[in-house]
Design a protein around this motif. Sequence first.
Motif: not given
Lengths: 242, 242
Positions: A65-67, A69, A72-74, A188, B144, B148, B230
Amino acid sequence: MTTACTDCPLRCQPMFQPMNAEEITFMQAFKSAEVEVPAGQVLLWEGQPSPWLFTVLRGQGLRSKMLPDGDRQVVNFVFPGDFLGLQSGVMGEMKHSVEATTDMTLCRFARADLWRVFRDQPARAFDLTYLAATEEHFLGEALLTLGQRDATSRLAWALLRLWRRAVATGMQGPRGVPLPWRQRDLADALGLSLVHTNKTLARLRILGAAHWSGGYLAVPDPAVLAELAQEEDGAATPRPLF
Amino acid sequence: MTTACTDCPLRCQPMFQPMNAEEITFMQAFKSAEVEVPAGQVLLWEGQPSPWLFTVLRGQGLRSKMLPDGDRQVVNFVFPGDFLGLQSGVMGEMKHSVEATTDMTLCRFARADLWRVFRDQPARAFDLTYLAATEEHFLGEALLTLGQRDATSRLAWALLRLWRRAVATGMQGPRGVPLPWRQRDLADALGLSLVHTNKTLARLRILGAAHWSGGYLAVPDPAVLAELAQEEDGAATPRPLF
DNA sequence: AGACGCGCATTAAACTGTGACATAGCTGGA
DNA sequence: TCCAGCTATGTCACAGTTTAATGCGCGTCT
């Protein structure tokens, strides 16, 4: 040339629960294609629907998943036998992306046919719910790891999980189990910086608990790793194969 | 006196997808009892099977996992409309505990009857898979967040989620939404120490982003909290009610 | 009604695990 | 041959943890 379900190399692995003849016949008909995917390709995109769902026949990848900014969270690592795309199948869009870390071979199913599973094959539908609950369980374990464990324990936990999963899928070789990911991917996944992950991996190597290099992971004594991970020793729990 | 499904106070809330007449009739027959649970009671135990599954009709609670050393990870907070016990229903045992934070009223279903849902009501079985995928999605978001985000962003994310969920379930009042948990519970959900959680909550209060006291949460401008989290602004996504 | 004790919220000070920055070496693909 | 990407290491800063103390509120007991 696609692989017949009767010849599936995964079904005999201890990782997967047995299937009966009716289920195999149904899956053979349900499978619409077998596709090859090169390393680096994204199979499913976060935030988008997909017309296909997949079972991994061969190869490895990751879910992320992406934030906004760019962080990245795997959220998981992908192994043969994993079912991909269930979120898109039931919720309409993927909540994470899936990408191939190595070349992969996928059994492909049409999302439009998913309703047939629920209508005609309640046992298979039950297995789909089981797989969703399995993923939920894993993410609960991962949340516990990030929330309550330090860096050494997190890495021990992750390497132990990856090692067990690979062994139960028949991937053990003379150099250990294949671990094609980068240290950045593991960092990540565990909420650690790349530098700190590298240093902590060195500590595990010095302790003799785990040795990851050249794309392979060797675990001399899994009980040692389990202790560092604050986990009980044991093998991976079998799950349905879809 | 149990609540008839036709009189369910949750079905009209924006949090839940509509149900048709056949589904309501099936659920009325499927519901075996309505039980009252006092605050503090554990409904489901991690590592144990349960003969019952539940939908929360009234009250709030939490789901948690324990480490051998006594550390606790709160994996989710429980609201009216939540379905409890699906892991026990499909995997044979719960992978987390569920406990009541306030007095609760639960619609109770027999686990032995779960197969009937898959056999006779494929649309309801599909909704169960949907709920499992929803929980998987939430845990991915939580992972996430812990992996992060820093403390301020984590607390903003958590309070925003809790506020949105409560509002969509019709729980907004003059003092805000009810938030019956302790700071220790939120700290254990976000992987933070109790002291640091207290300090960061004070920061959010000073910023005017969120005010939690006396068991209620007030959010003057959710867009402010969303920015700190965020996250994009918006309401909770409707889900099936089981 | 008053006293007492427990649990929770709050704050200060000291400490530390982890992040950030910089640098070097190696490898594989172009 | 060159270079980008990855692994590895050293040093310093800091976000968050740990420890300790205080005050308040609520429930229980007398």
